[in-house]
Scaffold this motif. Structure first.
Motif, PDB file in Angstrom:
ATOM      1  N   THR A 242      17.964  55.878   9.048  1.00  0.00           N
ATOM      2  CA  THR A 242      19.750  54.772   9.264  1.00  0.00           C
ATOM      3  C   THR A 242      20.383  54.383  10.705  1.00  0.00           C
ATOM      4  O   THR A 242      19.622  55.281  11.498  1.00  0.00           O
ATOM      5  CB  THR A 242      20.704  55.337   8.122  1.00  0.00           C
ATOM      6  N   ASP A 243      20.721  53.530  11.076  1.00  0.00           N
ATOM      7  CA  ASP A 243      21.679  53.219  12.124  1.00  0.00           C
ATOM      8  C   ASP A 243      20.622  53.420  13.309  1.00  0.00           C
ATOM      9  O   ASP A 243      21.425  53.687  14.517  1.00  0.00           O
ATOM     10  CB  ASP A 243      22.879  54.104  12.010  1.00  0.00           C
ATOM     11  N   LYS A 465      31.172  56.571  14.421  1.00  0.00           N
ATOM     12  CA  LYS A 465      30.972  55.271  13.534  1.00  0.00           C
ATOM     13  C   LYS A 465      29.459  55.641  13.389  1.00  0.00           C
ATOM     14  O   LYS A 465      29.361  55.625  11.985  1.00  0.00           O
ATOM     15  CB  LYS A 465      31.243  54.139  14.978  1.00  0.00           C
ATOM     16  N   TRP A 466      28.782  56.764  14.171  1.00  0.00           N
ATOM     17  CA  TRP A 466      27.896  57.173  13.470  1.00  0.00           C
ATOM     18  C   TRP A 466      26.985  58.562  12.490  1.00  0.00           C
ATOM     19  O   TRP A 466      26.475  58.846  12.664  1.00  0.00           O
ATOM     20  CB  TRP A 466      26.834  57.390  14.295  1.00  0.00           C
TER      21      TRP A 466
END
Length: 485
Positions: A242-243, A465-466
């Motif tokens: 993810t991300d 954010k992550w």
């Protein structure tokens, strides 16, 4: 006892000398193992070149082309992209988001494995590429054979660089230093056995290099998976997938930053191949670059120290501590650089005979000794400033600086001095130094004018954010649980 230690540290911090001492201990805890690892890891390639150089002059020139062009090409991309791991893991560790370090490490493996596989054809078709670039057929053919032996090294880079950055961000990189030193000792023994005793030639030299490098990586896997990173390695997880895109973007900007720097020397070596007596020119140039690069490996230890200290303090939200760390690291690195600058001026000619028995090559190396000494001096400043940029996640800024410094100023000036002013290899090296000096000056100005409170805010925004909550990460899916056993 603990209270006494805390009291002593508080006493040290009450004076400037004490503050420098406390900071220096933090820096060397990261820097020395990183320095040992980089010197011995690069030393494996230098030792291989020394053994190859005593096989034949053509093989030496071919190996030099592959190491300085092919491997710097790949090394620059993979090491550069891995520096994103250094930024993210360092800031996450400073912010006490320990479980995120393992996720960032796995993301970097995914991205870098794909990148390494894309690069494999470059090594498969090396001979044809060099012939298209105008390299002599004999040298190009030898380089094509040697290049195939570097493919396993390409994948070694993927795991070695990322695991190093994962461990050093949490101040656990002493194991890397010891593993690298052991690998270096094994490499010297195997090279002597394969090349001199068994007389296997190039096959023996390259086999020794592959075996010794991969033994170090196997040791790193054992350390990470064996429970010594309990807080930061929680097993394989689907969260790594993810991300990926934001990490890819940071990785690409990191890759460009170092690629432009690593390829700079490669371009100059290629241009040296068009000079009169190309084999001598390439050999002499590559020997000087390897001497400079080996010293640079020590200074890259300070790059690591700067990156880890700056990223940790930005993650903690302490801008003043980050600035003070930069000053201490820079002063220490320059002091060591001055010592090597003096040694290079004194022993310039004698160094050449470590790598070659050819008098014409040794004479060419001697003619570059003064320029080499000043390159070594610049090496003590530039890596620290690059490390500061990595620690604060500003790789893209450095990439633009590198483009202008190296390819707008350095390479054109080197070509003019080498071919128009007829200074040959000396002219090329003057151009190289000018590019590095320009880069160092610009990065120095950028670092001096940086608003570090603003960098603290940017680091906090990036991490939040992550961020995966630990409970969500561990229980994210049944597949994750199966992977974790």
């Amino acid at each position: 006892m603990e209270e006494r230690l805390l009291g002593t540290e508080a006493k040290y911090k009450s004076s400037l000398t004490g503050m420098v001492w406390v900071e220096s201990k933090k820096i060397w805890r990261v820097t020395f193992p990183a320095m040992l690892a980089r010197v011995t890891t690069f030393g494996i390639f230098v030792v291989t070149q020394a053994f190859v150089g005593h096989i034949s002059n053509t093989e030496l020139a071919a190996y030099a082309l592959i190491q300085i062009m092919g491997m710097r090409f790949a090394n620059g991309i993979i090491l550069g992209m891995s520096s994103a791991t250094e930024t993210l893991c360092g800031q996450a560790f400073g912010a006490k988001q320990y479980h995120m370090l393992g996720i960032y490490l796995q993301r970097s493996w995914i991205i870098n494995l794909v990148t390494a596989t894309i690069l494999v054809p470059v090594f498969v078709y090396t001979s044809s590429i060099f012939k298209l670039l105008g390299v002599e057929d004999e040298i190009a053919e030898a380089a094509g054979y040697i290049a195939l032996w570097f493919i396993p090294i390409l994948y070694y880079f993927v795991f070695n660089f990322t695991i190093q950055m994962f461990l050093q961000s949490q101040l656990k990189n002493s194991v890397i230093g010891w593993l690298s030193a052991i690998s270096f000792a094994i490499h010297v023994l195997l090279s002597w056995l394969f090349v001199y005793i068994l007389d296997w030639g190039i096959l023996g030299a390259m086999s020794a290099m592959i075996i010794s490098n991969w033994l170090g990586v196997i040791g790193e896997f054992v350390y990470v998976f064996g429970g010594w990173c309990e807080s930061t390695w929680k097993g394989f997880t689907w969260a790594a997938f993810t991300d990926l895109w934001p990490v890819v973007k940071l990785s690409v900007s990191s890759g460009i930053m170092l690629c432009l720097e690593f390829w700079y020397n490669a371009v100059l070596v290629l241009l040296a191949g068009y000079m009169t007596n190309a084999a001598v020119a390439i050999s002499a140039f590559s020997i000087c670059l390897n001497i400079s690069a080996w010293e640079l490996m020590m200074c890259l230890g300070f790059l690591t120290g700067a990156s880890v200290r700056v990223s940790n303090e930005l993650g903690r939200g302490n801008a003043k501590a980050a600035v003070f760390a930069i000053k201490v690291i820079l002063g220490t690195s320059i002091s060591i650089g001055v010592v090597f600058w003096i040694l290079c001026l004194v022993f310039g000619r004698q160094i050449a005979y470590i790598f070659t028995s050819e008098e014409d090559v040794a004479e060419a190396v001697s003619s570059l000794s003064v320029l080499l000494a000043f390159s070594i001096l610049f090496n003590s400043v530039q890596p620290v400033l690059s490390g500061v940029a990595v620690g604060s996640g500003r790789q893209s800024t450095v990439a633009y600086v590198n483009i202008v410094s190296y390819y707008v100023i350095g390479v054109p000036l080197g070509v003019v001095l080498a071919y128009v002013a007829k200074l040959e290899v000396q002219g090329m090296w003057i151009g190289m130094i000018t590019g590095v000096a320009t880069q160092t000056a610009v990065l120095g100005i950028i670092t001096y004018r940086t608003n570090w409170d603003e960098q603290v805010n940017k680091a906090s925004e990036r991490l939040n954010k992550w961020l995966f909550k630990r409970s969500e990460d561990i229980g994210e899916s049944s597949a994750t649980e199966q992977l974790n056993g």
